[in-house]
Design a protein around this motif. Sequence first.
Motif, PDB file in Angstrom:
ATOM      1  N   PHE A 133     -29.399   8.292  16.192  1.00  0.00           N
ATOM      2  CA  PHE A 133     -29.895   8.949  17.402  1.00  0.00           C
ATOM      3  C   PHE A 133     -29.396   8.245  18.664  1.00  0.00           C
ATOM      4  CE2 PHE A 133     -32.914  10.898  14.455  1.00  0.00           C
ATOM      5  CZ  PHE A 133     -32.972  12.190  14.954  1.00  0.00           C
ATOM      6  N   ARG A 134     -29.305   6.923  18.629  1.00  0.00           N
ATOM      7  CA  ARG A 134     -28.812   6.190  19.805  1.00  0.00           C
ATOM      8  C   ARG A 134     -27.320   6.421  20.005  1.00  0.00           C
ATOM      9  NH1 ARG A 134     -30.105   1.488  22.787  1.00  0.00           N
ATOM     10  NH2 ARG A 134     -31.938   1.077  21.506  1.00  0.00           N
ATOM     11  N   THR A 135     -26.552   6.311  18.933  1.00  0.00           N
ATOM     12  CA  THR A 135     -25.092   6.391  19.043  1.00  0.00           C
ATOM     13  C   THR A 135     -24.611   7.817  19.331  1.00  0.00           C
ATOM     14  OG1 THR A 135     -24.905   4.562  17.471  1.00  0.00           O
ATOM     15  CG2 THR A 135     -22.928   5.873  17.865  1.00  0.00           C
ATOM     16  N   ALA A 136     -25.147   8.787  18.601  1.00  0.00           N
ATOM     17  CA  ALA A 136     -24.641  10.155  18.700  1.00  0.00           C
ATOM     18  C   ALA A 136     -25.332  10.981  19.777  1.00  0.00           C
ATOM     19  CB  ALA A 136     -24.788  10.858  17.347  1.00  0.00           C
ATOM     20  N   HIS A 137     -26.588  10.634  20.115  1.00  0.00           N
ATOM     21  CA  HIS A 137     -27.363  11.519  20.989  1.00  0.00           C
ATOM     22  C   HIS A 137     -27.973  10.835  22.213  1.00  0.00           C
ATOM     23  CE1 HIS A 137     -26.976  14.577  17.933  1.00  0.00           C
ATOM     24  NE2 HIS A 137     -27.584  13.820  17.027  1.00  0.00           N
ATOM     25  N   ASP A 138     -27.729   9.540  22.384  1.00  0.00           N
ATOM     26  CA  ASP A 138     -28.325   8.807  23.512  1.00  0.00           C
ATOM     27  C   ASP A 138     -29.849   8.955  23.526  1.00  0.00           C
ATOM     28  OD1 ASP A 138     -25.962   7.737  24.639  1.00  0.00           O
ATOM     29  OD2 ASP A 138     -25.499   9.676  25.522  1.00  0.00           O
ATOM     30  N   ARG A 139     -30.448   8.787  22.346  1.00  0.00           N
ATOM     31  CA  ARG A 139     -31.900   8.802  22.213  1.00  0.00           C
ATOM     32  C   ARG A 139     -32.353   7.432  21.707  1.00  0.00           C
ATOM     33  NH1 ARG A 139     -30.710  12.869  24.578  1.00  0.00           N
ATOM     34  NH2 ARG A 139     -31.431  14.994  24.168  1.00  0.00           N
ATOM     35  N   VAL A 140     -33.270   6.796  22.435  1.00  0.00           N
ATOM     36  CA  VAL A 140     -33.739   5.456  22.079  1.00  0.00           C
ATOM     37  C   VAL A 140     -35.123   5.548  21.452  1.00  0.00           C
ATOM     38  CG1 VAL A 140     -34.353   3.178  22.954  1.00  0.00           C
ATOM     39  CG2 VAL A 140     -32.398   4.392  23.926  1.00  0.00           C
ATOM     40  N   LEU A 141     -35.272   5.026  20.256  1.00  0.00           N
ATOM     41  CA  LEU A 141     -36.548   5.048  19.554  1.00  0.00           C
ATOM     42  C   LEU A 141     -37.574   4.213  20.311  1.00  0.00           C
ATOM     43  CD1 LEU A 141     -37.907   6.081  16.916  1.00  0.00           C
ATOM     44  CD2 LEU A 141     -37.254   3.885  15.879  1.00  0.00           C
ATOM     45  N   LEU A 142     -38.739   4.805  20.581  1.00  0.00           N
ATOM     46  CA  LEU A 142     -39.749   4.139  21.406  1.00  0.00           C
ATOM     47  C   LEU A 142     -40.894   3.534  20.602  1.00  0.00           C
ATOM     48  CD1 LEU A 142     -40.000   6.687  24.369  1.00  0.00           C
ATOM     49  CD2 LEU A 142     -38.621   4.593  24.204  1.00  0.00           C
ATOM     50  N   GLY A 143     -40.879   3.692  19.323  1.00  0.00           N
ATOM     51  CA  GLY A 143     -41.927   3.129  18.486  1.00  0.00           C
ATOM     52  C   GLY A 143     -41.674   3.443  17.033  1.00  0.00           C
ATOM     53  N   PRO A 144     -42.450   2.867  16.133  1.00  0.00           N
ATOM     54  CA  PRO A 144     -42.229   3.130  14.705  1.00  0.00           C
ATOM     55  C   PRO A 144     -42.501   4.584  14.363  1.00  0.00           C
ATOM     56  CG  PRO A 144     -44.271   1.910  15.044  1.00  0.00           C
ATOM     57  CD  PRO A 144     -43.562   1.931  16.364  1.00  0.00           C
ATOM     58  N   PRO A 145     -41.684   5.175  13.510  1.00  0.00           N
ATOM     59  CA  PRO A 145     -41.893   6.582  13.124  1.00  0.00           C
ATOM     60  C   PRO A 145     -43.031   6.712  12.119  1.00  0.00           C
ATOM     61  CG  PRO A 145     -40.068   5.676  11.895  1.00  0.00           C
ATOM     62  CD  PRO A 145     -40.501   4.599  12.850  1.00  0.00           C
ATOM     63  N   GLU A 146     -43.542   7.928  12.023  1.00  0.00           N
ATOM     64  CA  GLU A 146     -44.546   8.241  11.002  1.00  0.00           C
ATOM     65  C   GLU A 146     -43.886   9.117   9.948  1.00  0.00           C
ATOM     66  OE1 GLU A 146     -48.737  10.760  10.485  1.00  0.00           O
ATOM     67  OE2 GLU A 146     -47.885  10.415  12.482  1.00  0.00           O
TER      68      GLU A 146
END
Length: 338
Positions: free
Chosen positions: A172-185
């Motif tokens: 998500f960071r590399t391909a879409h410029d989306r930064v994970l903001l917390g642990p996923p469920e």
Amino acid sequence: MNDTTLEPPESARGEFPLVPASWFHLCHQSELERGPLEVELGGRQFAGYRTESGQAVVLSGRCSHLGAHLARGKVCGERLVCPLHGWEFGPGGVCERIPAGDPVPGFARQIRYPVGERGGHLFFFNRPQARFPLPFFDGVSPSEILPAQPFELQAYGPWYFVGANGFDLQHFRTAHDRVLLGPPEVTTPSPYAKRIVATFGVCGNSIPDRLTRMVAGPQVTMDVTVWGGTIVFVKARFARTTSFGIFNVLPQDPDRTLGRVIVWVRRSDNILGRLAFDPLNAAIRRLFIKNFLHADLPRTAGLRYRPGNLIAADAVMADYFHWLENLCRAAPAADPLK
């Protein structure tokens, strides 16, 4: 093995069938009004048609006589007529008439497959008995949302990476410029479904990302549920709006997967909004999501699942692959008829 590498479960072999047992998109129901339609999955053909009484039917696509493509035939009343010799097959798959006058032989039958409808779109299960009911977005009725015109993507990689893409947090960071903001469920709402909910910051500087932050908001919660490995439901919840998408996986061969995407938006509460705003809203969302998904295509070409090559950062994706492998092993074998 270094300490950042995952030790794959002993049952993980990195093996998947060419086509899994699951639901697949056939068409929008209006397309059957123009005549029979064929879908190919891994070299096997399926013929869909609508009877005169309005029933949607999917049969094995190659005639049990000599293998002609039934979808190139015509509909006569309740029957699908073979284009080569005119054998007529009823909705149950049994040949009911041979124009040449011969008695109908016992082998003259097609396999009938389960068919379901959601929001005007038809789906079929590629086994005589469906392993699980046709799903939809959790907590949402088809009448509450409007579908945009579907679009297709050609991915040059195996089908099982499509659903895994939603569980691949690194990309998500590399391909879409989306930064994970917390642990996923991550949950398993059904033995046939895997779900992940994760929140990302929209951090890109592209025009679509700038517009997204301005119109929808700077954060998005991605809610992805994969059923059977082939039908992916995505809800993208921003501060000011929510988008819905179904990614339908249609395996073609080991290195080629057709994706058919349907974008949905919530319907307005008033007639004017439904007539004017909703179709425009759906078209705009379709454009943004198509652009978003296209970023993955060149990056995923030629991918292969190798359990021993996954690292700690791949733990969520590794768990998804392990679940999918077990699901595929438990599936019934494909029927022998084409």
